[in-house]
Design an enzyme around this catalytic site. Structure first.
Site, short mmCIF file in Angstrom:
data_model
loop_
_atom_site.label_atom_id
_atom_site.label_comp_id
_atom_site.label_asym_id
_atom_site.label_seq_id
_atom_site.Cartn_x
_atom_site.Cartn_y
_atom_site.Cartn_z
N GLU A 41 -12.77 -27.73 -27.22
CA GLU A 41 -12.58 -28.57 -26.13
C GLU A 41 -13.88 -29.11 -25.58
O GLU A 41 -14.32 -28.42 -24.49
CB GLU A 41 -11.76 -27.65 -25.17
N GLU A 96 -3.75 -25.15 -30.15
CA GLU A 96 -3.33 -24.47 -28.88
C GLU A 96 -2.28 -25.22 -28.28
O GLU A 96 -2.18 -26.45 -28.20
CB GLU A 96 -4.49 -24.27 -27.69
#
Ligand SMILES: CO[C@H](O)c1c[n+]2c([nH]1)[C@H](O)[C@@H](O)[C@H](O)[C@H]2CO
Length: 446
Positions: free
Chosen positions: A163, A351
């Site tokens: 991220e 995720e």
């Protein structure tokens, strides 16, 4: 019933600072998250990762639980401050922990998936300016190269960064994550250097010609929807999409930053003088897979008040304990968009998961039916994408264990395994037992 293809990678995911603890052990030095979590007011209740799930000492027990659940793969991250506790100084004891962990996973037929950077930057690097300093690309390259050399041949999937949006925008622009800066120019500089370090690591990985291994990056992607059909709200959604998604997808897959966002940002941040002519070519090197972290969508309306020209609007759907709207259809929208506009390389959901107020009932169990429904619905839409020819190859449930949820400390539980932080006892929640069945059948019943 929805069947998943043979070989579909069902897994779970964690990260080093959120579960390991042992922050002063075997040569590890502080990360920026050690510093940030010890800074008053930065985390819920002043919680830190000092102990977390004590995974550093309990990893064998945890791998046994992974085996019991039957995961095919396990995504973890490597703590840079264990590997290079000081600038330029490699720590063999640090890598030894990950060698032990990988060995334990392989012994149990679980594929190790390693994230090189999941936000725990060594404080020595933070002191050099962190991701604002272009020199970090050199230090990250040294770190990545060492990992590839030491365990490259036993880890088949490498994720350069988790991220970049969180590690830059949330950390240097919004200030909710370490180092807690609130400067948007800094945020875009950090984003650029993180993306550049990704490209340099891919180059090193390719040059080392590591057989049987693949490399990619994980992006958190949030589909943005207009609050109304008004043109201004559609423009707001375009900017929200650029802010969350295209600012990272475009450099990686198209070799350029999105023009509309450059135009929008330039008044606030001035010259893009931190981008050198050769940079985008490095960032946009071909990768073997794309990891996506999906949790929810955003709904936005136009706002003149915001530099970004949009503000969020609460969605109508049920919410998780994080206040995020439950909207599995948006996962399907996202996957279809990536397939159409960006790439047909393998995609892994690296995720997806939810926090709910989990409690241990009198029977000593955790009946987390809401989490089962959340996961089931997202797997349903993932399966729909696959059935339509989508190149989705795996799903990593966030998270294996309840863990340190960054600024929320231990107040939010995402695990399918409950952790009693006082005793470190692990309790498989109903969702773990349900996920075990899903993996075993490679299908979901809804
Ligand atoms: C909007 O959610 C983000 O994509 C996101 C959610 N999450 C993440 N990124 C991080 O990768 C994890 O470390 C968090 O623990 C996890 C749960 O909050």
């Amino acid at each position: 019933m929805a069947n998943f293809p043979k070989g579909f990678l069902f897994g779970t995911a964690t990260s080093s600072y959120q579960i390991e603890g042992a922050v002063n052990e075997d040569g590890r030095t502080p990360s920026i998250w050690d510093t940030f979590s010890k800074t008053s007011g930065m985390t819920y209740n002043g919680d830190t990762g000092d102990i977390a799930c004590d995974h550093y000492h309990r990893y064998k027990e945890d791998v046994v639980i992974l085996k019991e659940i039957g995961v095919k793969a396990y995504r973890f991250s490597i703590a840079w401050p264990r590997i290079f506790p000081e600038k330029g100084n490699f720590n063999p004891k640090g890598i030894d922990f990950y060698k032990r962990l990988v060995e334990e996973l392989l012994k149990n037929d679980i594929i190790p998936v390693a994230t090189i950077y999941h936000w725990d930057l060594p404080q020595w690097a933070g002191d050099l300016g962190g991701w604002l300093n272009r020199d970090l690309i050199y230090w990250y390259s040294e770190y990545s190269q060492k990992l590839f050399k030491e365990i490259g041949n036993v880890v088949p999937m490498w994720i350069t960064h988790n991220e970049p949006w969180c590690a830059s925008i949330l950390s240097y622009g919004i200030g909710e994550h370490a180092p807690g800066h609130k400067d948007y120019r800094e945020a875009l500089i950090a984003a650029h250097h993180i993306l550049l370090s990704h490209g340099e690591a891919v180059k090193i990985f390719r040059d080392m010609n590591i057989k049987e291994s693949q490399i990619g990056i994980t992006l958190n992607l949030t589909p943005a929807y207009p609050a109304s059909e008004r043109d201004v709200d559609r423009l707001a959604a375009q900017y929200a999409d650029g802010f969350s998604n295209r600012w990272f997808l475009d450099p990686i897959f198209k070799g350029n930053y999105p023009e509309d966002m450059i135009e929008l940002y330039k008044e606030e941040i001035g010259k893009f003088d931190f981008i050198k002519s050769e940079d985008l070519g490095i960032i946009s090197q071909p990768i073997d897979f794309l990891g996506i972290n999906f949790y929810s969508r955003s709904i936005v309306k136009y706002s003149e008040k915001s530099m970004l020209k949009w503000i969020g609007v609460e969605g109508p759907g049920a919410k998780t304990d994080m206040g995020w709207e439950i909207r599995p259809e948006s996962l399907y929208d996202l996957l279809k968009r990536l397939d159409k506009e960006y790439t047909r390389i393998p995609i892994y959901i690296t995720e997806n998961g939810a926090a709910f107020k989990d409690i241990i009932t009198e029977d000593g169990k955790v009946h987390d039916q809401e989490r089962i429904e959340y996961i089931k619905e997202h797997l349903k839409y993932a399966n729909k994408f696959i059935k339509e020819g989508g190149n989705l190859k795996g799903y990593f449930l966030w998270s294996f264990l309840d863990n340190f949820e960054w600024a929320f400390g231990y107040s939010k539980r995402f695990g399918i395994v409950y952790v009693d932080y006082k005793t470190q006892k692990r309790i498989l929640k109903d969702s773990a037992l349900w996920y075990k069945e899903v993996i075993n059948r490679a299908s979901i019943v809804f």
